[in-house]
Write a protein that holds these residues in place. Structure first.
Motif, mmCIF file in Angstrom:
data_model
loop_
_atom_site.group_PDB
_atom_site.id
_atom_site.type_symbol
_atom_site.label_atom_id
_atom_site.label_comp_id
_atom_site.label_asym_id
_atom_site.label_seq_id
_atom_site.Cartn_x
_atom_site.Cartn_y
_atom_site.Cartn_z
ATOM 1 N N GLU A 8 0.874 -1.179 0.000
ATOM 2 C CA GLU A 8 0.000 0.000 0.000
ATOM 3 C C GLU A 8 0.910 1.227 0.000
ATOM 4 O O GLU A 8 2.111 1.113 0.260
ATOM 5 C CB GLU A 8 -0.870 -0.005 1.272
ATOM 6 C CG GLU A 8 -1.812 -1.179 1.408
ATOM 7 C CD GLU A 8 -2.947 -1.164 0.393
ATOM 8 O OE1 GLU A 8 -3.220 -0.089 -0.179
ATOM 9 O OE2 GLU A 8 -3.541 -2.239 0.160
ATOM 10 N N LYS A 208 1.301 -1.664 -5.008
ATOM 11 C CA LYS A 208 -0.013 -2.141 -5.460
ATOM 12 C C LYS A 208 -0.540 -1.273 -6.605
ATOM 13 O O LYS A 208 -0.934 -1.762 -7.652
ATOM 14 C CB LYS A 208 -0.985 -2.096 -4.278
ATOM 15 C CG LYS A 208 -2.232 -2.917 -4.457
ATOM 16 C CD LYS A 208 -3.047 -2.783 -3.173
ATOM 17 C CE LYS A 208 -3.975 -3.943 -2.983
ATOM 18 N NZ LYS A 208 -4.650 -3.862 -1.688
ATOM 19 N N ASP A 209 -0.491 0.042 -6.344
ATOM 20 C CA ASP A 209 -0.967 0.977 -7.359
ATOM 21 C C ASP A 209 0.258 1.680 -7.944
ATOM 22 O O ASP A 209 0.738 2.675 -7.396
ATOM 23 C CB ASP A 209 -1.918 1.978 -6.679
ATOM 24 C CG ASP A 209 -2.371 3.064 -7.627
ATOM 25 O OD1 ASP A 209 -2.206 2.881 -8.852
ATOM 26 O OD2 ASP A 209 -2.881 4.095 -7.142
ATOM 27 N N SER A 211 0.629 3.546 -10.307
ATOM 28 C CA SER A 211 0.453 4.928 -10.782
ATOM 29 C C SER A 211 0.781 5.938 -9.676
ATOM 30 O O SER A 211 1.038 7.105 -9.939
ATOM 31 C CB SER A 211 -0.976 5.132 -11.278
ATOM 32 O OG SER A 211 -1.868 4.931 -10.205
ATOM 33 N N SER A 212 0.758 5.466 -8.441
ATOM 34 C CA SER A 212 1.076 6.389 -7.339
ATOM 35 C C SER A 212 2.567 6.372 -6.988
ATOM 36 O O SER A 212 2.978 6.942 -5.980
ATOM 37 C CB SER A 212 0.249 6.027 -6.108
ATOM 38 O OG SER A 212 0.561 4.712 -5.710
#
Lengths: 361, 378
Positions: A8, A208-209, A211-212
Motif C-alpha cells: 500500500e 499495489k498501485d 500509478s502512485s
C-alpha cells in the motif's frame, strides 16, 4: 504468506523511510559532517536538491514502464545478457549493503552492550530472524517495518529535540564550511547520503498501485531528507569541524546525551532496542530483494528457499575477520562509489536508453 | 506425528527456561561506585573510588578508608583502566560506573591535562554523560573523604548539593561529563568545570575551573562566575550586594536574574576583536539599608545606575581575566565571530587564536530594579 504481496502507499513510504533511518543509525550523518564540517547544512540542502532532481528524472523515466523495475527495463533494453549483468551487479551491491550493515551494527551492539559475548551470537540472532521472516514472506517483512517505523522516526525526532537545548547556531557556522570548493565540489560525493534512490529502481513492481509511484516516492524522499537534516543538525551540536574523534555510532553518542528531566535518563537503551528491530527489518528486506533479483535472473518459481543459501553466505561472510579499517574502507570507498555508480551511472543510462528505445518503437 | 515433534521441540525449549546461566552477571557481582577520583601520583595516576560499605570486604592489598556508609579504595597505575583492573582484582567484584555521579579531578592533575582520561571514560558505556565533573583544589581523595560532612544522605545524589547550588546562588556552574566532552570536541569554546575547595573539612564550591583545551589554567571567583553565567545566559538567580547610592556605609542586596538574553556581537576593528555585550539584568531588592522609597522613580533610577556601574565593573574584571590573563574563550566568542564569515578559510585569515587576547570590550548594562519587599517606603 505469498511473496507477491503488494505494498500500500503508506507501507511503501514506511519502507523507504526505514532504509533511510538505517543509514542514520550507521553513521552516515557523521561522515557527511566529517567531509564538509560546519558546511554540512548547506551541503545537505545542496546535495538534497541534486538528488531530488535525479529522483524526479528517474520517476519520470519509469512512467513509460508500468510495474517494472530496473531488471525488467534492462531486459527490454538489452535482453537477458543486460538483465543478468545488472542483476549480478545489484546482487553484489546488496550483498555489500547487508554485509556492511550486519558487521557494523553487530560490532556496535557488541561494543555497547555485549562486550562479554562473542560477536557470533549477535550475528546468529540476526541471521535466524532474517531467515525466518523471509521464509514467512514479504508481507511479514512489511508488517515488521510498519510496526517499527513510527518508533524509529520518533527516536530521531526525540534525539533532535532533546539536544536542541544545546543547539547553538554558532556551531553551524561558517555556513559554507571549510571553503566553497569543499562544500560544493568535494561535498558532491555526499549525494550518496540519499541512497534510498537505489531502492526506487527496484521497488516500483512491489507497489499495489504503480500509478502512485511518483507521489509516494516524493513523499518518502521528503521524509527521508527531513530525518537526515534533523540528524545532521543534532550531530553538529556535538561534533563540529574541530572534532578529531570518530565515534563508532554517532547517533548512539547523541542519544546518550538525552535526559528528560531527572526522571528519564539513559534513553539510549530504548533507542538501541528500536534500532535492533529497525536493522533487522531492513536486512530482512535487503535479503528479500536479493532473492527476488536472483529469481528474476534465473527464472526460478519460488525464491523463498533461496533465503537459506543467501543467509548462509551472508553469515559466512560476516565471520571473516575484518578489522575496523577494512570495514571503514568497504563502507566509505567501495560501497559509497558503487552506490553512486548505480544511482547516477548505470541506472540512469539504462533508463535513458530504454526510454529512447521505447520512443523509437 | 507432527504434534509429537512439536511437543518435543517445545519441551526442549522449556527445559532451557528452567536452568540458570552459570556465567550471568547479576548486581551481586558488581560494585556500583558513587564517585571516581583522579589524582596525580608517583606512578602516574591514582584512582580512588567511593562505594557503599560492605562488611564482606577482603582486607588484603590496596588501601581503604572506612566510614559508616561508604568505603574509599585507591589504586595507583599509569592509566584509569589499569587502576580499575587493580581495584577489580582487590575487591573481587567488578567495578561498575553506571551509578557514578561525580568525577573528581585534583587541580594538580587537571593542570597537566586530562584529555587521556576523558577519552578513556568517554569510551566507557557505563558512565553516564550526566555524571558531574568537579575539579578540587586538594586531592580528590580528600573530597571523597570530606563529602560526607555536607550532611547529605549517602546515595547517588551525594554530590547534588554542589551542583544544584548554582541554580540559586550563581556561584558556580553545572558541569557534566557530557558538557565537558562536548567542549573538548568543539573548537570554538573551551571547557569549564565546577571548582571546589576543601575548607573546614567540608567541600564548598568556589567558582569555575577554566581550561584551555584539556589543561586547567586558572579559576574564576564567584563574582566572575556570576558574570560568566549572565554572558552565557545560564544565570537562574544570584544575589549581589552593592554600595547604597543613598546612604554611605550601607548596602543594597539585589536578587539578580535576566529579563532578556544577553546579546553578544563581535567586530574586528584594526585587527582586534571588539566584544559588545548588551546585558539585561533584573534586580529585585531584598534589603536596602535604613531609608529607601521604592515609589520614587528617581531613587529607582539612581539604584539602577549604581547596579549598572557595579555590574560593569565585575564584567570588565571577568572579561579581562578570560582574555588577557587566561586567553581562554570559555564563552565561545569565536563562534559569534565566525558566524559572520561564510567559510572557515575566510575566518582563519583573522587568526582568532592570536587576536583573542587583544580583545577590548563595550559593555552595556540595562538594569531594571523592582521590589519584592512588604513595604514601599522605609
Amino acid at each position: 504468506m505469498e511473496n507477491n504481496y503488494k505494498l500500500e502507499k503508506l507501507e511503501f513510504i514506511a519502507l523507504i523511510s526505514l532504509i533511510m533511518i538505517n543509514k542514520l543509525i550507521l553513521n552516515i550523518p557523521y561522515y557527511i559532517i566529517e567531509l564538509v564540517g560546519s558546511g554540512a547544512i548547506t551541503n545537505i540542502i545542496y546535495v538534497g536538491i541534486i538528488d531530488f532532481i535525479i529522483t524526479l528524472i528517474i520517476i519520470k523515466m519509469f512512467d513509460n514502464f508500468e510495474s517494472s523495475d530496473i531488471l525488467d527495463i534492462s531486459n527490454f533494453l538489452g535482453g537477458n545478457i543486460l538483465k543478468n549483468l545488472i542483476g549480478i551487479f545489484s546482487i553484489i551491491l546488496f550483498f555489500i549493503v547487508s554485509f556492511i550493515t550486519l558487521v557494523d551494527f553487530s560490532n556496535v551492539l557488541q561494543t555497547i552492550y555485549f562486550s562479554d559475548f562473542s560477536n557470533i551470537y549477535i550475528l546468529i540472532f540476526f541471521i535466524i530472524g532474517i531467515l525466518c521472516v523471509n521464509f514467512i514472506g514479504f508481507k511479514s517483512i512489511i508488517r515488521n517495518i510498519c510496526f517499527i517505523i513510527p518508533f524509529a522516526i520518533i527516536s530521531v525526532i526525540v534525539t533532535f529535540f532533546a539536544v536542541s537545548g544545546n543547539l547553538d547556531v554558532n556551531n553551524l557556522t561558517p555556513l559554507l564550511g571549510e571553503s566553497y570548493h569543499k562544500t560544493f565540489i568535494v561535498g558532491l560525493s555526499n549525494t550518496f547520503s540519499m541512497y534510498i534512490i537505489v531502492y526506487l529502481y527496484f521497488t516500483k513492481p512491489l507497489l499495489k498501485d504503480s500509478s502512485s509511484f511518483k507521489k509516494v516516492s516524493i513523499i518518502s524522499y521528503i521524509i527521508s531528507f527531513s530525518l537526515l537534516i534533523l540528524t545532521v543538525i543534532s550531530m553538529l551540536t556535538l561534533f563540529n569541524t574541530g572534532s578529531s574523534s570518530e565515534p563508532i555510532n554517532s547517533l548512539f553518542l547523541l542519544s546518550r546525551q538525552i535526559e528528560l528531566g531527572q526522571f528519564i535518563q539513559r534513553v539510549d537503551a530504548i533507542f538501541i532496542l528500536l534500532w535492533i528491530f529497525s536493522i533487522f527489518s531492513y536486512l530482512s528486506f535487503v535479503i528479500f530483494l536479493i532473492n527476488r533479483i536472483i529469481k528474476k535472473i534465473t527464472n526460478i518459481s519460488n525464491e523463498k528457499m533461496l533465503s537459506y543459501p543467501i543467509c548462509s553466505i551472508l553469515f559466512g561472510l560476516t565471520l571473516i575477520p575484518v578489522n575496523i579499517s577494512q570495514i571503514h574502507f568497504i563502507e566509505n570507498t567501495l560501497y559509497k562509489y558503487l552506490i553512486l555508480a548505480f544511482m547516477f551511472g548505470v541506472g540512469i543510462i539504462i533508463l535513458v536508453l530504454a526510454n529512447l528505445k521505447r520512443i523509437r518503437h | 506425528m507432527k504434534k509429537t515433534i512439536l511437543l518435543i521441540f517445545i519441551l526442549i525449549i522449556l527445559l532451557f527456561s528452567l536452568t540458570g546461566c552459570s556465567s550471568i552477571n547479576g548486581i551481586d557481582n558488581y560494585y556500583f561506585i558513587i564517585s571516581l577520583g583522579l589524582d596525580k601520583s608517583d606512578s602516574g595516576l591514582k584512582v580512588s573510588i567511593q562505594i557503599p560499605s560492605n562488611s564482606s570486604q577482603d582486607s588484603s592489598g590496596g588501601s581503604s578508608t572506612q566510614s559508616a556508609e561508604y568505603e574509599i579504595f585507591s589504586a595507583e597505575g599509569v592509566s584509569i583502566d589499569e587502576c580499575i583492573t587493580i581495584l577489580n582484582n582487590y575487591l573481587n567484584k567488578k567495578i561498575n560506573l553506571s551509578h557514578c555521579s561525580a568525577l573528581i579531578i585534583s587541580e594538580e592533575l587537571a593542570k597537566e591535562g586530562i584529555q587521556t582520561y576523558i577519552n578513556t571514560l568517554s569510551n566507557n558505556t557505563e558512565l553516564r554523560h550526566s555524571c558531574n565533573i568537579i575539579v578540587s583544589n586538594g586531592t580528590s581523595i580528600d573530597v571523597l573523604e570530606n563529602i560526607s560532612n555536607s550532611g547529605a544522605v549517602f546515595s547517588a545524589r551525594l554530590y547534588d548539593y554542589l551542583i544544584n547550588s548554582s541554580e540559586y546562588t550563581g556561584y558556580t556552574i553545572q558541569s557534566s561529563f557530557g558538557d565537558f566532552f562536548q567542549a573538548l570536541e568543539n573548537d570554538y569554546y573551551e571547557p569549564t568545570t565546577i571548582y571546589t575547595i576543601i575548607s573546614d573539612n567540608t567541600i564548598q564550591t568556589s567558582g569555575i575551573a577554566v581550561f584551555q583545551r584539556d589543561k586547567m589554567i586558572g579559576t574564576l571567583d564567584i563574582t566572575d562566575t556570576i558574570a560568566h553565567l549572565i554572558t552565557i545566559n545560564k544565570l537562574e538567580k544570584s544575589t549581589i550586594t552593592i554600595n547604597s547610592p543613598f546612604t554611605e556605609n550601607e548596602n543594597v542586596d539585589l536578587d539578580i536574574q535576566l529579563y532578556k538574553d544577553t546579546d553578544i556581537s563581535i567586530d574586528i576593528i584594526n585587527g582586534s576583536p571588539l566584544i559588545t555585550l548588551n546585558i539585561y539584568p533584573e534586580g529585585i531588592i531584598r534589603s536596602s539599608g535604613t531609608v529607601f522609597n521604592y515609589t520614587d522613580s528617581e531613587q529607582i533610577k539612581t539604584l539602577e545606575k549604581a547596579t549598572n556601574t557595579y555590574l560593569e565593573k565585575i564584567f570588565k574584571n571577568y572579561l579581562y581575566k578570560i582574555t588577557k590573563e587566561y586567553n581562554s574563550d570559555i564563552v565561545g566568542f569565536k563562534g559569534f565571530c565566525q558566524s559572520k564569515y561564510l567559510t572557515k578559510k575566510e575566518f582563519e585569515e583573522i587568526h582568532w587564536e592570536n587576536i583573542f587576547r587583544d580583545s577590548y570590550f563595550n559593555i552595556n548594562i540595562n538594569s531594571k530594579i523592582n521590589s519584592s519587599n512588604l513595604f514601599n517606603k522605609q
